[in-house]
Design an enzyme around this catalytic site. Sequence first.
Site, PDB file in Angstrom:
ATOM      1  N   ASP A  50       1.771 -18.723   1.273  1.00 38.85           N
ATOM      2  CA  ASP A  50       2.141 -17.593   0.404  1.00 38.85           C
ATOM      3  C   ASP A  50       3.093 -16.624   1.107  1.00 38.85           C
ATOM      4  O   ASP A  50       3.997 -16.071   0.483  1.00 38.85           O
ATOM      5  CB  ASP A  50       0.873 -16.851  -0.048  1.00 38.85           C
ATOM      6  CG  ASP A  50       0.103 -17.665  -1.065  1.00 38.85           C
ATOM      7  OD1 ASP A  50       0.739 -18.295  -1.931  1.00 38.85           O
ATOM      8  OD2 ASP A  50      -1.139 -17.693  -0.984  1.00 38.85           O
ATOM      9  N   GLY A  51       2.870 -16.416   2.411  1.00 36.87           N
ATOM     10  CA  GLY A  51       3.744 -15.514   3.173  1.00 36.87           C
ATOM     11  C   GLY A  51       5.182 -16.030   3.164  1.00 36.87           C
ATOM     12  O   GLY A  51       6.128 -15.255   2.996  1.00 36.87           O
ATOM     13  N   GLU A 124       2.373  -6.767  -4.251  1.00 31.71           N
ATOM     14  CA  GLU A 124       1.921  -5.382  -4.363  1.00 31.71           C
ATOM     15  C   GLU A 124       2.647  -4.451  -3.397  1.00 31.71           C
ATOM     16  O   GLU A 124       3.211  -4.879  -2.402  1.00 31.71           O
ATOM     17  CB  GLU A 124       0.408  -5.256  -4.106  1.00 31.71           C
ATOM     18  CG  GLU A 124      -0.059  -5.247  -2.674  1.00 31.71           C
ATOM     19  CD  GLU A 124       0.013  -6.584  -1.982  1.00 31.71           C
ATOM     20  OE1 GLU A 124       0.853  -6.723  -1.074  1.00 31.71           O
ATOM     21  OE2 GLU A 124      -0.722  -7.505  -2.319  1.00 31.71           O
ATOM     22  N   ASN A 166      -5.198  -6.725  -3.902  1.00 34.58           N
ATOM     23  CA  ASN A 166      -5.820  -6.003  -5.012  1.00 34.58           C
ATOM     24  C   ASN A 166      -7.244  -6.498  -5.279  1.00 34.58           C
ATOM     25  O   ASN A 166      -8.174  -5.705  -5.439  1.00 34.58           O
ATOM     26  CB  ASN A 166      -4.940  -6.179  -6.255  1.00 34.58           C
ATOM     27  CG  ASN A 166      -5.622  -5.753  -7.531  1.00 34.58           C
ATOM     28  OD1 ASN A 166      -5.808  -4.564  -7.777  1.00 34.58           O
ATOM     29  ND2 ASN A 166      -6.017  -6.722  -8.352  1.00 34.58           N
TER      30      ASN A 166
HETATM   31  P1  NAD Z   1      -0.448 -14.135   4.573  1.00 32.18           P
HETATM   32  O1  NAD Z   1       0.628 -15.008   4.095  1.00 32.18           O
HETATM   33  O2  NAD Z   1      -1.323 -14.575   5.670  1.00 32.18           O
HETATM   34  O3  NAD Z   1      -1.317 -13.687   3.306  1.00 32.18           O
HETATM   35  C1  NAD Z   1      -2.599 -13.161   3.471  1.00 32.18           C
HETATM   36  C2  NAD Z   1      -3.534 -13.909   2.540  1.00 32.18           C
HETATM   37  O4  NAD Z   1      -3.247 -13.520   1.187  1.00 32.18           O
HETATM   38  C3  NAD Z   1      -3.383 -15.423   2.613  1.00 32.18           C
HETATM   39  O5  NAD Z   1      -4.667 -16.010   2.548  1.00 32.18           O
HETATM   40  C4  NAD Z   1      -2.575 -15.730   1.354  1.00 32.18           C
HETATM   41  O6  NAD Z   1      -2.777 -17.060   0.897  1.00 32.18           O
HETATM   42  C5  NAD Z   1      -3.111 -14.701   0.389  1.00 32.18           C
HETATM   43  N1  NAD Z   1      -2.227 -14.382  -0.747  1.00 32.18           N
HETATM   44  C6  NAD Z   1      -0.947 -13.948  -0.705  1.00 32.18           C
HETATM   45  N2  NAD Z   1      -0.488 -13.762  -1.945  1.00 32.18           N
HETATM   46  C7  NAD Z   1      -1.491 -14.095  -2.796  1.00 32.18           C
HETATM   47  C8  NAD Z   1      -1.634 -14.073  -4.206  1.00 32.18           C
HETATM   48  N3  NAD Z   1      -0.655 -13.665  -5.005  1.00 32.18           N
HETATM   49  N4  NAD Z   1      -2.823 -14.451  -4.734  1.00 32.18           N
HETATM   50  C9  NAD Z   1      -3.839 -14.852  -3.940  1.00 32.18           C
HETATM   51  N5  NAD Z   1      -3.772 -14.862  -2.591  1.00 32.18           N
HETATM   52  C10 NAD Z   1      -2.604 -14.486  -2.026  1.00 32.18           C
HETATM   53  O7  NAD Z   1       0.082 -12.741   5.077  1.00 32.18           O
HETATM   54  P2  NAD Z   1       1.392 -12.005   4.759  1.00 32.18           P
HETATM   55  O8  NAD Z   1       2.563 -12.796   5.008  1.00 32.18           O
HETATM   56  O9  NAD Z   1       1.274 -10.700   5.456  1.00 32.18           O
HETATM   57  O10 NAD Z   1       1.249 -11.841   3.171  1.00 32.18           O
HETATM   58  C11 NAD Z   1       1.263 -10.596   2.613  1.00 32.18           C
HETATM   59  C12 NAD Z   1       0.143 -10.510   1.627  1.00 32.18           C
HETATM   60  O11 NAD Z   1      -1.099 -10.496   2.307  1.00 32.18           O
HETATM   61  C13 NAD Z   1       0.206  -9.207   0.913  1.00 32.18           C
HETATM   62  O12 NAD Z   1       1.060  -9.266  -0.207  1.00 32.18           O
HETATM   63  C14 NAD Z   1      -1.234  -8.946   0.556  1.00 32.18           C
HETATM   64  O13 NAD Z   1      -1.535  -9.284  -0.785  1.00 32.18           O
HETATM   65  C15 NAD Z   1      -2.038  -9.852   1.466  1.00 32.18           C
HETATM   66  N6  NAD Z   1      -2.978  -9.007   2.209  1.00 32.18           N
HETATM   67  C16 NAD Z   1      -4.275  -9.086   1.853  1.00 32.18           C
HETATM   68  C17 NAD Z   1      -5.197  -8.255   2.464  1.00 32.18           C
HETATM   69  C18 NAD Z   1      -6.627  -8.349   2.037  1.00 32.18           C
HETATM   70  O14 NAD Z   1      -6.917  -9.158   1.148  1.00 32.18           O
HETATM   71  N7  NAD Z   1      -7.518  -7.562   2.606  1.00 32.18           N
HETATM   72  C19 NAD Z   1      -4.804  -7.333   3.434  1.00 32.18           C
HETATM   73  C20 NAD Z   1      -3.452  -7.278   3.754  1.00 32.18           C
HETATM   74  C21 NAD Z   1      -2.523  -8.116   3.138  1.00 32.18           C
END
Ligand code: NAD
Length: 268
Positions: A50-51, A124, A166
């Site tokens: 996803d990243g 987001e 979210n």
């Molecule tokens: P990453 O790619 O490791 O993503 C973090 C996790 O979020 C992974 O498991 C990924 O598969 C999942 N993810 C990303 N988009 C998703 C979606 N639309 N629906 C379901 N799961 C999804 O890390 P990154 O490159 O920093 O990605 C950024 C995303 O990480 C941010 O957009 C945010 O949504 C997510 N994030 C999540 C948390 C949390 O859940 N506590 C905290 C910080 C960031």
Amino acid sequence: MTKTVNLFIKPSQPALAIRDRIVEFLQPHGFRISPVYLDDADYNVVIGGDGTFLHAVHKSSFSTIPFCGINTGTLGFFQESDLQTLDKNLKKLVEGNYHVDKLLLVEAEIETSSWTYHRWCVNEFSVQSSKRKTVHFTLSVDNIPLLHLAGDGLIVSTPSGSTAYNLSSGGSILYQTLKGYQVTPLNQLRSKTYEALPSSIVLPSSAETVVSFPPDEKDKAILVTDGMEEHFLGLKKISFRQTDKIIHRILFNSNWYWYNLKDKLIGS
Ligand code: NAD
């Protein structure tokens, strides 16, 4: 007619192996594969998690060329294809046997004492304290100040981002192509002194949500856009709205949304 594919690849061994298979499959069908972004290409193919998908969308400046994701990560929520389904779905791509869905983005207008900036997100925006302290702000919708909030900040998520940060923060899952967006507070302070949102709010696409900061908080908050952090000095307010900006995503199975939810989120 020759079709062109822009390739975005996570620099990893599994992603490079998939790239080789894609080239082997598509080139004999007259496809041209470009490792650099061409704005007259037919497809954006993203290999990674996803990243990588989020990064490709930002790197291409929210390209209107349809995106096709191939997952090599752990979750891969944006990607329908993986190693097992790759050949079947590449065949469908060659035959033109697919749907294209539209994912709506959210825009942030960031007003500081010196400049106004614009950003767009796929998943987001999160407004958070830069100093690991409580951040105070006013939340207004359509020019009506609703609440003075304090806590870790808030998330403004798109429908397709609703299953990411979210959801972890207590927000609801919104159908990916729904019009509208969601505001979810992050660890609000709860006491007689502070107002609090009782739950996340789902807003129509026409609504404008504004987060404004008192002068003594102006350098305290940061804006995180799809995981990318920025600190705006002299921050006064951030206005969020859904615009007409969209990205297109290729789907080979029209019911994939529900399979994806079942397999990757709720069925586990
Ligand atoms: P990453 O790619 O490791 O993503 C973090 C996790 O979020 C992974 O498991 C990924 O598969 C999942 N993810 C990303 N988009 C998703 C979606 N639309 N629906 C379901 N799961 C999804 O890390 P990154 O490159 O920093 O990605 C950024 C995303 O990480 C941010 O957009 C945010 O949504 C997510 N994030 C999540 C948390 C949390 O859940 N506590 C905290 C910080 C960031």
